[in-house]
Design a protein around this motif. Structure first.
Motif, short mmCIF file in Angstrom:
data_model
loop_
_atom_site.label_atom_id
_atom_site.label_comp_id
_atom_site.label_asym_id
_atom_site.label_seq_id
_atom_site.Cartn_x
_atom_site.Cartn_y
_atom_site.Cartn_z
N LEU A 183 15.16 11.97 -4.12
CA LEU A 183 14.09 12.75 -4.73
C LEU A 183 12.72 12.16 -4.40
N LEU A 184 12.59 10.84 -4.46
CA LEU A 184 11.30 10.23 -4.14
C LEU A 184 10.93 10.51 -2.69
N GLN A 185 11.90 10.47 -1.78
CA GLN A 185 11.62 10.78 -0.38
C GLN A 185 11.07 12.20 -0.24
N LYS A 186 11.66 13.14 -0.97
CA LYS A 186 11.20 14.53 -0.89
C LYS A 186 9.82 14.68 -1.52
N VAL A 187 9.64 14.06 -2.68
CA VAL A 187 8.38 14.20 -3.42
C VAL A 187 7.20 13.66 -2.63
N THR A 188 7.41 12.55 -1.94
CA THR A 188 6.31 11.94 -1.18
C THR A 188 6.10 12.58 0.18
N ASP B 243 2.60 19.14 -2.48
CA ASP B 243 2.68 19.45 -3.90
C ASP B 243 4.16 19.46 -4.31
N ALA B 244 4.55 18.52 -5.15
CA ALA B 244 5.96 18.36 -5.55
C ALA B 244 6.28 19.09 -6.85
N THR B 245 5.43 19.99 -7.29
CA THR B 245 5.65 20.67 -8.57
C THR B 245 7.00 21.37 -8.61
N ASP B 246 7.28 22.20 -7.62
CA ASP B 246 8.53 22.95 -7.63
C ASP B 246 9.74 22.02 -7.55
N LEU B 247 9.63 20.96 -6.75
CA LEU B 247 10.73 19.99 -6.63
C LEU B 247 11.05 19.38 -7.99
N LEU B 248 10.02 18.92 -8.71
CA LEU B 248 10.26 18.27 -9.99
C LEU B 248 10.69 19.26 -11.05
N HIS B 249 10.16 20.47 -11.02
CA HIS B 249 10.58 21.48 -11.99
C HIS B 249 12.06 21.79 -11.84
N SER C 32 0.84 -1.19 0.00
CA SER C 32 0.00 0.00 0.00
C SER C 32 0.88 1.24 0.00
N ALA C 33 0.30 2.35 -0.45
CA ALA C 33 1.01 3.63 -0.49
C ALA C 33 -0.01 4.73 -0.71
N ARG C 34 0.37 5.96 -0.39
CA ARG C 34 -0.40 7.14 -0.75
C ARG C 34 0.10 7.67 -2.09
N THR C 35 -0.79 8.31 -2.81
CA THR C 35 -0.35 9.00 -4.03
C THR C 35 0.47 10.24 -3.65
N PHE C 36 1.32 10.67 -4.55
CA PHE C 36 1.97 11.97 -4.42
C PHE C 36 1.49 12.85 -5.57
N SER C 37 1.58 14.16 -5.39
CA SER C 37 0.98 15.10 -6.34
C SER C 37 2.02 16.06 -6.90
N ALA C 38 1.89 16.36 -8.19
CA ALA C 38 2.73 17.35 -8.85
C ALA C 38 2.01 17.84 -10.10
N TYR C 39 2.08 19.13 -10.36
CA TYR C 39 1.47 19.73 -11.55
C TYR C 39 -0.02 19.40 -11.65
N GLY C 40 -0.68 19.20 -10.52
CA GLY C 40 -2.10 18.89 -10.54
C GLY C 40 -2.41 17.44 -10.89
N ALA D 73 11.48 15.73 -15.97
CA ALA D 73 10.65 15.47 -14.80
C ALA D 73 9.56 14.44 -15.11
N SER D 74 8.92 14.58 -16.27
CA SER D 74 7.87 13.61 -16.62
C SER D 74 8.47 12.24 -16.88
N TYR D 75 9.67 12.19 -17.48
CA TYR D 75 10.33 10.90 -17.67
C TYR D 75 10.62 10.23 -16.33
#
Length: 560
Positions: free
Chosen positions: A267-272, A276-282, A42-50, A246-248
């Motif tokens: 990066l995955l640790q930060k994103v999750t 909102d991970a938009t700025d991180l991925l950008h 199980s896991a939670r979703t993470f969000s970026a760019y909506g 970022a999308s790749y």
């Protein structure tokens, strides 16, 4: 709102008693996977760019089993779909001791979206055809699907995607009217391609790994330093490269990592950990586009990766993002990443398989043309160098032969491995000395025709070395190009272009190679089966009816 499953589930790595699944949802959600007999995650979703994504690790899988699984979003089953007419999606594990177990790899590259959304009519999709055949015989599923680039086309979009892009351009978003630029626009490519019903089922039941080529970003990505300088002047380029990488990372690279690598990825640790991970991925997308230079020799982010299946080692190389483009020091991989690759090429395995989006061994005439062009572009005469650069970019002369030092170094590595580096048929690995590999196979795509070639190092060698190129899965090479490709394989053409190359003191390669079957120009999928000391490679093309037929087959084993 109730979360819907937009893309997936995509079964990625199966390592021992664990597996990872990737998916995209319409809303934030709790994700749970349950496997028949044994296994859950199980896991939670993470969000970026909506947008909302999840990579789920499933633990506790039974060895040597194939069990159906179910996917839940907020305790509501969304996969398999209630009205699905397809066989159940399963997770198959290998035996606890799989050293004697055969390994089957499915591979190919260059896949445009489905016929309904394609920008032009194309012959049947080889991945669709393979999926339909596997549905009829699920026991024949391969261990791994290796996709070698151009999984999506950011610069050759369908009519539907172009319509979406043009609306955004009118709304003020900068960029070409027929090419994607932003992360939001990239998401439309994956939605269009990965929701193809047959491919969606295949992705849900066959583990897959991937690597990008140029079209995930733009045609001829990182051809040369001057190419980068020209692109940097485009006002939309920084957004394009940030969104492309970022999308790749989100759609493709996350699934290349093992469960342990995912747990350790910063990066995955930060994103999750953020809402909102938009700025991180950008920012990540911009940071990892920094090429090696004299001042900066660090690899910003390593896209290359390796994994073992039984007695087979697969190493997939980044041929695009981390190239060294400095004139006089061009290289496919920076020094740190090349040293990592050398470490992976040594060790305790029987078969070495290299995933390289760009073929190492090309038609000989094209090889000499690229080697000549590299030398011309390095000329101290500025006019000659400028002309060489213009030719390089006009004719896409940027394969391994156009990075001559890397081409030679790869061949030398294979020679040393195949002969036995210690002079007695042995090679060194972390655990000691091991016998020369039973085979070395380079899997590639990109060139929109399929072929099998064998390398010859000029003397008897224990290990056979093969180039296996399968491209495209769903695309086509223009008809006028096909005769030129065929001619490029002929001896007279090779001799003519080699004479041209000699005018710039280009040396003959330390090896030569022979094509073992006629080049095939249709849509195709490749299979490499490794069983004991035997390797068997087959290329299958699609018929007009959408079935598969063998167009090339070869078997090879060590010589004694």
């Amino acid at each position: 709102m109730t979360a819907q499953l937009l893309i997936g589930p995509v079964l990625r790595r199966v390592d021992g008693d664990r597996a990872t699944l990737w998916l995209e949802t319409s809303e934030p959600a709790s994700v749970r996977v349950e496997v028949d007999q044994a296994g859950a995650g199980s896991a939670r979703t993470f969000s970026a760019y909506g947008h909302h994504y999840s990579i789920v690790t499933v633990d506790g899988l039974a060895p040597d089993s194939a069990n159906a699984y179910r996917l839940y979003l907020d305790d509501r089953q969304v996969w398999p779909e209630a009205d699905s007419e397809y066989p159940p999606s399963v997770i198959r594990t290998r035996a606890a001791d799989d050293r004697e177990q055969p390994v089957t790899l499915l591979f190919g590259s260059c896949r445009e979206a489905t016929p309904e959304s394609s920008r032009r009519h194309l012959p049947p999709d080889a991945l669709d055809a393979y999926s339909r055949r596997l549905m009829a015989d699920p026991e024949a599923r391969p261990d791994l699907l290796v996709l070698l680039g151009d999984q999506v086309y950011a610069d050759e979009t369908s009519a539907k995607v172009r319509k979406f892009i043009r609306r955004r351009r009118k709304a003020g978003h900068q960029g070409p009217e027929d090419q994607v630029v932003t992360f939001e626009e990239y998401t439309k490519l994956y939605l269009e391609s990965w929701r193809d019903p047959e491919v969606r089922w295949l992705f849900a039941t066959v583990p897959s790994v991937m690597i990008f080529d140029d079209h995930e970003v733009i045609d001829d990505w990182n051809t040369s330093a001057s190419w980068r300088a020209d692109m940097a002047r485009e006002p939309w380029w920084r957004e394009r490269i940030s969104a492309g990488l970022a999308s790749y990372w989100v759609y493709q690279h996350l699934g290349n990592m093992s469960p342990d690598e995912l747990a350790a990825d910063p990066l995955l640790q930060k994103v999750t950990a953020v809402d909102d991970a938009t700025d991180l991925l950008h920012d990540f997308g911009l940071q990892v586009d920094e090429p090696e230079s004299a001042e900066n020799t660090d690899v910003p982010y390593q896209w290359s990766y390796a994994l073992d299946l039984g007695r087979t080692r697969l190493v997939v190389l980044d041929n695009r993002c981390n190239r060294v483009l400095t004139p006089g020091a061009r290289s496919m991989l920076p020094a740190a990443e090349w040293n990592w690759f050398l470490d992976q090429a040594h060790g305790d395995y029987d078969h070495l398989v290299i995933g390289s989006s760009l073929p190492w061994l090309m038609p000989p005439a094209i090889h000499y043309l690229e080697a000549w062009n590299e030398q011309l572009a390095e000329s101290p005469n500025r006019r000659a160098a400028a002309f060489g650069e213009k030719v390089r970019r006009a004719f896409d002369l940027e394969h391994w032969a156009a990075f001559g030092k890397s081409f030679a170094a790869l061949g030398e590595l294979f020679r040393r491995l195949g002969e036995g580096e210690l002079g007695d048929g042995k090679r060194i690995g972390a655990g000691g000395a091991y016998a020369a590999p039973a085979s070395i196979s380079v899997l590639s795509g990109d060139v929109h025709h399929s072929y099998v070639a064998r390398a010859d190092f000029g003397h008897a060698m224990t290990t056979p070395v093969f180039q296996l190129t399968c491209s495209p899965i769903h695309n086509e090479v223009p008809l006028p190009m096909r005769p030129l490709m065929k001619i490029a394989w002929t001896r007279p053409a090779a001799q003519l272009v080699r004479a041209l190359a000699r005018t710039l003191s280009v040396r003959k390669p330390a090896l030569h190679w022979k094509r073992l079957a006629k080049p095939y120009f249709g849509n195709a999928i490749g299979t490499l089966r490794l069983d004991g000391q035997l390797a068997t490679a087959e290329i299958e093309g699609t018929t007009k009816e959408g079935a598969l037929q063998s167009v090339a087959s070869v078997s090879y084993r060590p010589t004694t």
